[in-house]
Design an enzyme around this catalytic site. Structure first.
Site, PDB file in Angstrom:
ATOM      1  N   CYS A 258      -6.861   1.206   4.651  1.00 43.36           N
ATOM      2  CA  CYS A 258      -5.844   2.206   5.042  1.00 43.36           C
ATOM      3  C   CYS A 258      -5.623   3.119   3.842  1.00 43.36           C
ATOM      4  CB  CYS A 258      -4.543   1.529   5.446  1.00 43.36           C
ATOM      5  SG  CYS A 258      -4.712   0.145   6.585  1.00 43.36           S
ATOM      6  N   GLY A 260      -5.269   6.486   3.152  1.00 44.19           N
ATOM      7  CA  GLY A 260      -4.484   7.696   2.978  1.00 44.19           C
ATOM      8  C   GLY A 260      -3.135   7.437   2.306  1.00 44.19           C
ATOM      9  N   PRO A 261      -2.667   8.374   1.480  1.00 39.94           N
ATOM     10  CA  PRO A 261      -3.272   9.663   1.147  1.00 39.94           C
ATOM     11  C   PRO A 261      -4.266   9.634  -0.006  1.00 39.94           C
ATOM     12  CG  PRO A 261      -1.091   9.534   0.197  1.00 39.94           C
ATOM     13  CD  PRO A 261      -1.280   8.261   0.969  1.00 39.94           C
ATOM     14  N   GLY A 262      -4.530   8.451  -0.598  1.00 39.18           N
ATOM     15  CA  GLY A 262      -5.658   8.359  -1.521  1.00 39.18           C
ATOM     16  C   GLY A 262      -5.361   7.923  -2.934  1.00 39.18           C
ATOM     17  N   LYS A 264      -4.161   4.957  -4.264  1.00 40.55           N
ATOM     18  CA  LYS A 264      -4.726   3.643  -4.579  1.00 40.55           C
ATOM     19  C   LYS A 264      -6.247   3.677  -4.475  1.00 40.55           C
ATOM     20  CE  LYS A 264      -0.647   1.119  -2.903  1.00 40.55           C
ATOM     21  NZ  LYS A 264       0.043   2.293  -2.318  1.00 40.55           N
ATOM     22  N   GLU A 283      -9.555   5.781   6.612  1.00 38.37           N
ATOM     23  CA  GLU A 283      -8.251   6.277   7.033  1.00 38.37           C
ATOM     24  C   GLU A 283      -8.323   6.632   8.514  1.00 38.37           C
ATOM     25  OE1 GLU A 283      -4.681   7.522   7.862  1.00 38.37           O
ATOM     26  OE2 GLU A 283      -5.134   6.497   5.967  1.00 38.37           O
ATOM     27  N   ASP A 325      -3.346  -1.561   2.500  1.00 39.73           N
ATOM     28  CA  ASP A 325      -2.079  -0.918   2.166  1.00 39.73           C
ATOM     29  C   ASP A 325      -1.490  -0.460   3.487  1.00 39.73           C
ATOM     30  OD1 ASP A 325       0.026   0.317   0.907  1.00 39.73           O
ATOM     31  OD2 ASP A 325      -1.113   2.111   0.375  1.00 39.73           O
ATOM     32  N   CYS A 378       4.733  -0.694   0.898  1.00 39.50           N
ATOM     33  CA  CYS A 378       5.795  -0.066   0.111  1.00 39.50           C
ATOM     34  C   CYS A 378       7.118  -0.338   0.814  1.00 39.50           C
ATOM     35  CB  CYS A 378       5.544   1.428  -0.038  1.00 39.50           C
ATOM     36  SG  CYS A 378       6.675   2.165  -1.235  1.00 39.50           S
TER      37      CYS A 378
END
Length: 425
Positions: A258, A260-262, A264, A283, A325, A378
């Protein structure tokens, strides 16, 4: 626009309300388009972010003073009143200036009819300071309800964070940390840049981090050309945790399920490249995949794919390391995305948790025996963290949990990132 700074803050608040805009994307765009720079840009940023962070407190005050309550105030007028209340109670703007500029804003955006109402209400707001208002409004309330007003978090989030911290956790410290503007954190992508060439102080936890006191990171050459990036230390630690896990045997196929947005993915790709490993960055949304490609533009050997991570075309047991993620409520980034606390609802978990479980289960299927998976969110909400891991692992005797980490704004200075490291047996 006679007051472009307050007008810009107002426009962002309206966009958040009307079309679920993201402040971190919209505000910089409007500032550039309108030529607002320097101290004026800083004022617009504080007006916007500060008003959103403290909205719960300000709404309690405005609702108490207005005979029709918050629900009876026209939304554009309410947003202007929130901005005025923040200037009166949360900034060093003189009371007469806070009232007059807000009344002008109401007149310009909503016409003459609500001007008298706005003027009278703001004058009453300014009769007491913030602490006095909070003391009066929380008297006699239960602890979570009082914290919801004083720390400006919805009650359900207060309760979720209390549960995540446990009985000995510093809930007030966490809520207060959510209301502080985060410092800008940079990441030097290994092999492309060195932390020593970036401005700022070294990070506390990541060897690649630099912490800025202020300024525009877009003016830094290494950030502009993609050799470095803006990335919270908690996010960096997730990639580092996966990359530093011990793997016996082959170690040349990595997957970010997963991506996006990039952020990690870029750090993971840089670490993989230095070891001769190949990263697939996947993504599900095309426009977010394009953001991944932009973040990875200095790492051309990375393969960016667009698939639903639950059903992508990869062979089982074909990767050595996998990062999940997972999409989540984002309750760990409330200081960075202040609008999220008002946008999210507890019922969002009913959709997100099954998706998180499915993605983790698929990641484990795609990992070879002896390989590792990092599951990250997060969000510190237990339903999205330990309970997801427990549910998936309990049905898989081939998987063990090697470690889990929970970082916190008030303890570590990071977003409230969760990361569990799982090994496929």
């Amino acid at each position: 626009m006679s007051d472009p700074v307050r007008g810009t803050a107002f426009d962002v608040l309206r966009a958040v309300d009307e079309r679920d805009a993201y402040v971190n994307l919209l505000l910089p765009t409007l500032l550039r388009e309108r030529g607002i720079t320097g101290r004026d840009a800083g004022l617009a940023t504080e007006l916007t972010h500060g008003t959103l962070r403290r909205r719960g407190t300000y709404d309690a005050i405005l609702g108490h003073l207005s005979r029709q309550g918050i629900e009876g105030i026209d939304p554009p007028v309410l947003d202007a009143l929130r901005l005025g209340t923040h200037q009166l109670l949360g900034m060093r703007v003189p009371a007469h200036a806070a009232v007059s500029t807000t009344v002008d804003l109401v007149r310009r955006t909503s016409g003459h009819k609500p001007v008298g109402f706005a003027n009278a209400l703001l004058r009453r707001v300014g009769e007491k300071d913030l602490d006095t208002w909070v003391t009066e409004l929380t008297a006699g309330l239960g602890e979570d309800q009082a914290l919801s007003i004083s720390a400006s978090h919805p009650v359900w989030i207060v309760q979720a964070l209390r549960d995540a911290l446990g009985p000995d956790g510093d809930l007030r410290g966490l809520l207060d940390a959510d209301n502080l503007p985060p410092k800008v954190t940079l990441v030097a992508r290994p092999g492309l840049s060195d932390p020593s060439e970036l401005p700022g102080e070294p990070g506390r936890w990541s060897p690649y981090a630099r912490i800025l006191e202020g300024g525009d990171p877009g003016e830094i050459a290494a950030v502009r050309d993609g050799r470095a990036g803006v990335q919270d230390e908690g996010s960096q630690l997730v990639a580092i945790t996966l990359a530093e896990a011990t793997v016996d045997g082959q170690d040349d196929r990595w997957l970010d399920l997963c991506a996006g947005p990039g952020g990690k993915a870029a750090l993971l790709a840089a670490l993989a490249t230095r070891r001769g490993a190949h990263l697939v960055a996947n993504e599900v949304q095309r426009h977010r995949a394009e953001l991944v490609e932009q973040a990875l533009r200095q790492l051309p050997d990375v393969e960016v794919t667009v698939h639903d991570g639950r059903h992508g075309p990869w062979e089982p047991e074909s990767f050595d390391r996998v990062l999940v993620d997972a999409p989540c409520t984002g309750l760990g980034a409330l200081r960075r995305r202040p609008e999220s606390r008002w946008r999210r609802r507890p019922e969002d978990l009913a959709t997100l948790v099954p998706l998180q479980r499915d993605l983790l289960d698929r990641a484990l299927d795609l990992t070879r025996p002896g390989g590792v998976v990092a599951y990250a969110t997060c969000s510190p909400h237990r339903a999205e963290t330990v309970e997801v891991v427990d549910a998936v692992v309990s049905a898989r005797p081939d998987v063990t949990v090697e470690a889990d980490h929970q970082w916190w704004p008030h303890l570590h200075g990071t977003d409230a990132m969760f990361c569990a490291l799982l090994r496929r047996g």
